[in-house]
Design a protein around this motif. Structure first.
Motif, PDB file in Angstrom:
ATOM      1  N   PRO A 174       0.806  -1.233   0.000  1.00  0.00           N
ATOM      2  CA  PRO A 174       0.000   0.000   0.000  1.00  0.00           C
ATOM      3  C   PRO A 174       0.833   1.275   0.000  1.00  0.00           C
ATOM      4  O   PRO A 174       0.375   2.318  -0.500  1.00  0.00           O
ATOM      5  N   ASP A 175       2.063   1.235   0.555  1.00  0.00           N
ATOM      6  CA  ASP A 175       2.919   2.425   0.540  1.00  0.00           C
ATOM      7  C   ASP A 175       3.833   2.445  -0.692  1.00  0.00           C
ATOM      8  O   ASP A 175       4.872   3.109  -0.686  1.00  0.00           O
ATOM      9  N   ARG A 176       3.458   1.688  -1.739  1.00  0.00           N
ATOM     10  CA  ARG A 176       4.107   1.712  -3.057  1.00  0.00           C
ATOM     11  C   ARG A 176       5.546   1.195  -3.016  1.00  0.00           C
ATOM     12  O   ARG A 176       6.426   1.691  -3.712  1.00  0.00           O
ATOM     13  N   HIS A 177       5.786   0.171  -2.226  1.00  0.00           N
ATOM     14  CA  HIS A 177       7.054  -0.550  -2.259  1.00  0.00           C
ATOM     15  C   HIS A 177       6.837  -1.888  -2.959  1.00  0.00           C
ATOM     16  O   HIS A 177       5.744  -2.461  -2.885  1.00  0.00           O
ATOM     17  N   MET A 178       7.862  -2.376  -3.620  1.00  0.00           N
ATOM     18  CA  MET A 178       7.756  -3.647  -4.311  1.00  0.00           C
ATOM     19  C   MET A 178       8.385  -4.749  -3.464  1.00  0.00           C
ATOM     20  O   MET A 178       9.515  -4.613  -3.000  1.00  0.00           O
ATOM     21  N   VAL A 179       7.656  -5.839  -3.265  1.00  0.00           N
ATOM     22  CA  VAL A 179       8.144  -6.997  -2.530  1.00  0.00           C
ATOM     23  C   VAL A 179       8.243  -8.161  -3.516  1.00  0.00           C
ATOM     24  O   VAL A 179       7.275  -8.480  -4.206  1.00  0.00           O
ATOM     25  N   VAL A 180       9.426  -8.784  -3.588  1.00  0.00           N
ATOM     26  CA  VAL A 180       9.650  -9.938  -4.462  1.00  0.00           C
ATOM     27  C   VAL A 180       9.637 -11.188  -3.579  1.00  0.00           C
ATOM     28  O   VAL A 180      10.501 -11.351  -2.716  1.00  0.00           O
ATOM     29  N   VAL A 181       8.646 -12.050  -3.799  1.00  0.00           N
ATOM     30  CA  VAL A 181       8.453 -13.248  -2.973  1.00  0.00           C
ATOM     31  C   VAL A 181       8.747 -14.482  -3.813  1.00  0.00           C
ATOM     32  O   VAL A 181       8.213 -14.616  -4.923  1.00  0.00           O
ATOM     33  N   PRO A 182       9.586 -15.419  -3.344  1.00  0.00           N
ATOM     34  CA  PRO A 182       9.839 -16.651  -4.101  1.00  0.00           C
ATOM     35  C   PRO A 182       8.559 -17.466  -4.269  1.00  0.00           C
ATOM     36  O   PRO A 182       7.764 -17.604  -3.331  1.00  0.00           O
ATOM     37  N   ASN A 183       8.362 -18.017  -5.464  1.00  0.00           N
ATOM     38  CA  ASN A 183       7.163 -18.798  -5.731  1.00  0.00           C
ATOM     39  C   ASN A 183       7.104 -20.068  -4.884  1.00  0.00           C
ATOM     40  O   ASN A 183       6.020 -20.543  -4.543  1.00  0.00           O
ATOM     41  N   GLY A 184       8.273 -20.630  -4.557  1.00  0.00           N
ATOM     42  CA  GLY A 184       8.283 -21.832  -3.727  1.00  0.00           C
ATOM     43  C   GLY A 184       7.671 -21.575  -2.358  1.00  0.00           C
ATOM     44  O   GLY A 184       6.910 -22.395  -1.835  1.00  0.00           O
ATOM     45  N   ALA A 185       8.005 -20.426  -1.760  1.00  0.00           N
ATOM     46  CA  ALA A 185       7.450 -20.084  -0.450  1.00  0.00           C
ATOM     47  C   ALA A 185       5.937 -19.851  -0.534  1.00  0.00           C
ATOM     48  O   ALA A 185       5.189 -20.234   0.374  1.00  0.00           O
ATOM     49  N   LEU A 186       5.477 -19.233  -1.620  1.00  0.00           N
ATOM     50  CA  LEU A 186       4.038 -18.996  -1.785  1.00  0.00           C
ATOM     51  C   LEU A 186       3.280 -20.298  -1.990  1.00  0.00           C
ATOM     52  O   LEU A 186       2.194 -20.494  -1.440  1.00  0.00           O
ATOM     53  N   ALA A 187       3.864 -21.209  -2.793  1.00  0.00           N
ATOM     54  CA  ALA A 187       3.165 -22.463  -3.094  1.00  0.00           C
ATOM     55  C   ALA A 187       3.111 -23.385  -1.885  1.00  0.00           C
ATOM     56  O   ALA A 187       2.160 -24.164  -1.731  1.00  0.00           O
ATOM     57  N   ASN A 188       4.114 -23.316  -0.998  1.00  0.00           N
ATOM     58  CA  ASN A 188       4.190 -24.226   0.140  1.00  0.00           C
ATOM     59  C   ASN A 188       3.673 -23.616   1.438  1.00  0.00           C
ATOM     60  O   ASN A 188       3.635 -24.310   2.459  1.00  0.00           O
ATOM     61  N   GLY A 189       3.330 -22.339   1.416  1.00  0.00           N
ATOM     62  CA  GLY A 189       2.870 -21.675   2.634  1.00  0.00           C
ATOM     63  C   GLY A 189       1.405 -21.292   2.555  1.00  0.00           C
ATOM     64  O   GLY A 189       0.702 -21.549   1.569  1.00  0.00           O
ATOM     65  N   ASN A 190       0.927 -20.670   3.629  1.00  0.00           N
ATOM     66  CA  ASN A 190      -0.456 -20.194   3.688  1.00  0.00           C
ATOM     67  C   ASN A 190      -0.567 -18.847   2.980  1.00  0.00           C
ATOM     68  O   ASN A 190       0.295 -17.988   3.138  1.00  0.00           O
ATOM     69  N   ILE A 191      -1.635 -18.676   2.233  1.00  0.00           N
ATOM     70  CA  ILE A 191      -1.875 -17.428   1.506  1.00  0.00           C
ATOM     71  C   ILE A 191      -3.241 -16.899   1.905  1.00  0.00           C
ATOM     72  O   ILE A 191      -4.251 -17.606   1.794  1.00  0.00           O
ATOM     73  N   LEU A 192      -3.275 -15.676   2.378  1.00  0.00           N
ATOM     74  CA  LEU A 192      -4.531 -15.002   2.692  1.00  0.00           C
ATOM     75  C   LEU A 192      -4.878 -14.084   1.526  1.00  0.00           C
ATOM     76  O   LEU A 192      -4.205 -13.083   1.299  1.00  0.00           O
ATOM     77  N   ASN A 193      -5.913 -14.462   0.769  1.00  0.00           N
ATOM     78  CA  ASN A 193      -6.352 -13.671  -0.385  1.00  0.00           C
ATOM     79  C   ASN A 193      -7.552 -12.834   0.033  1.00  0.00           C
ATOM     80  O   ASN A 193      -8.623 -13.367   0.357  1.00  0.00           O
ATOM     81  N   MET A 194      -7.361 -11.521   0.030  1.00  0.00           N
ATOM     82  CA  MET A 194      -8.413 -10.617   0.499  1.00  0.00           C
ATOM     83  C   MET A 194      -9.279 -10.090  -0.633  1.00  0.00           C
ATOM     84  O   MET A 194     -10.110  -9.209  -0.424  1.00  0.00           O
ATOM     85  N   SER A 195      -9.088 -10.607  -1.843  1.00  0.00           N
ATOM     86  CA  SER A 195      -9.830 -10.094  -3.000  1.00  0.00           C
ATOM     87  C   SER A 195     -10.735 -11.134  -3.641  1.00  0.00           C
ATOM     88  O   SER A 195     -11.289 -10.896  -4.706  1.00  0.00           O
ATOM     89  N   THR A 196     -10.889 -12.289  -3.004  1.00  0.00           N
ATOM     90  CA  THR A 196     -11.691 -13.343  -3.628  1.00  0.00           C
ATOM     91  C   THR A 196     -13.187 -13.065  -3.526  1.00  0.00           C
ATOM     92  O   THR A 196     -13.966 -13.564  -4.325  1.00  0.00           O
ATOM     93  N   VAL A 197     -13.618 -12.300  -2.507  1.00  0.00           N
ATOM     94  CA  VAL A 197     -15.030 -11.959  -2.345  1.00  0.00           C
ATOM     95  C   VAL A 197     -15.196 -10.458  -2.512  1.00  0.00           C
ATOM     96  O   VAL A 197     -14.248  -9.686  -2.366  1.00  0.00           O
ATOM     97  N   GLU A 198     -16.420 -10.049  -2.806  1.00  0.00           N
ATOM     98  CA  GLU A 198     -16.668  -8.640  -3.109  1.00  0.00           C
ATOM     99  C   GLU A 198     -16.687  -7.771  -1.866  1.00  0.00           C
ATOM    100  O   GLU A 198     -16.368  -6.584  -1.933  1.00  0.00           O
TER     101      GLU A 198
END
Length: 297
Positions: A174-198
């Motif tokens: 939100p403060d316009r910084h870029m975060v580069v996250v490894p795909n392996g960590a995303l695929a093997n960890g928990n992901i909270l998606n806040m945009s799936t519902v309206e």
């Protein structure tokens, strides 16, 4: 007889030496004579290789452009299309380099065998990168999120998904910084998606004095939510005692707003809560510390 044999042997050696010198001179002369032709042929090969390289680059760009338009017509997910575009680009450039190397007499079979054996060693050395690549494939196949979703991973990184690459996913905070996250960590960890519902639930906590009328405070806070245009009024709205703190009674305002209006609504409600409690004469206490000092006799 021995002297004659020695003279014959020396004569033969002199003849062999002279013949070898003449042979070497002949080879050098022939090499120098053929050198300009060899240089010309090598230069022609280099020139043709450059022409093939630049033509290949244009063809690769054309193929990628056609693929991207095809993806757009089929409404393919943006992340999937970018990922496939990166894979196609890498494969086509490798094939182009193999073609150019073959034109210089390089045996493609030997190169493939060498690359295969080297690939095993490299694969063992870059297991993390390979897991990131596999994670990127899983993300694009399973779709836990897509471009434009606001997510939070198990490490606490959060932001809007900007791009899913071969090995990494880029988030914009939100403060316009870029975060580069490894795909392996995303695929093997928990992901909270806040945009799936309206819609999205919000909780705003506020403390009131123990001397204040809780029923009156709840009525005031409920009116604040009912009058705000960003609150979804068809959803449940609650005001309840969340905690009995050390210096205040903590009330919780719970309501829902549209996902794209969440932060704007929350900031506006927080400000209105302060004004409404002040107008109703309900104080918001703050922690105090009383220090008693006794004089020594």
């Amino acid at each position: 007889m021995e002297e004659q044999a020695i003279e014959v042997e020396e004569t033969v050696r002199e003849i062999e030496y002279i013949a070898s010198d003449e042979l070497q001179v002949g080879v050098m002369e022939r090499y120098l004579q053929e050198l300009p032709d060899k240089l010309i042929r090598f230069g022609v090969r280099v020139l043709l290789a450059l022409v093939v390289f630049f033509i290949g680059i244009q063809l690769i760009k054309l193929i990628r452009r056609i693929l991207r338009k095809s993806f757009e017509r089929r409404n393919v997910d943006v992340g999937v299309s970018r990922f496939l575009d990166s894979c196609v680009k890498a494969v086509l450039y490798i094939l182009l380099l193999f073609m150019i190397a073959s034109s210089f007499g390089l045996d493609a079979t030997s190169v493939v065998a060498l690359v295969g054996s080297a690939g095993v060693a490299i694969g063992l050395a870059v297991q993390g990168s390979l897991s990131n690549f596999a994670g990127g494939v899983l993300i694009l196949l399973l779709h836990p999120f897509k471009i434009g979703d606001y997510i939070r991973d198990s490490a606490g990184n959060e932001g809007t998904v900007e791009e899913v690459q071969l090995f990494y996913t880029r988030l914009i905070t939100p403060d316009r910084h870029m975060v580069v996250v490894p795909n392996g960590a995303l695929a093997n960890g928990n992901i909270l998606n806040m945009s799936t519902v309206e819609d999205r639930r919000m909780d705003i906590k506020v403390g009131i004095s123990y001397d204040a009328d809780i029923r009156r405070a709840k009525e005031v806070l409920l009116n604040v939510m009912n009058e705000d245009p960003g609150v979804l009024h068809e959803q449940e709205k609650l005001v309840f005692v969340d905690e009995l703190g050390d210096s205040s009674v903590v009330l919780n305002l719970r309501c829902y707003s549209a996902n794209d209006m969440f932060w704007e609504t929350k900031w506006r409600l927080t400000e209105k809560v302060k004004y409404a409690l002040d107008e109703a004469g309900i104080g918001i206490p703050f922690p105090q510390l009383d220090v008693h000092i006794e004089k020594a006799d």
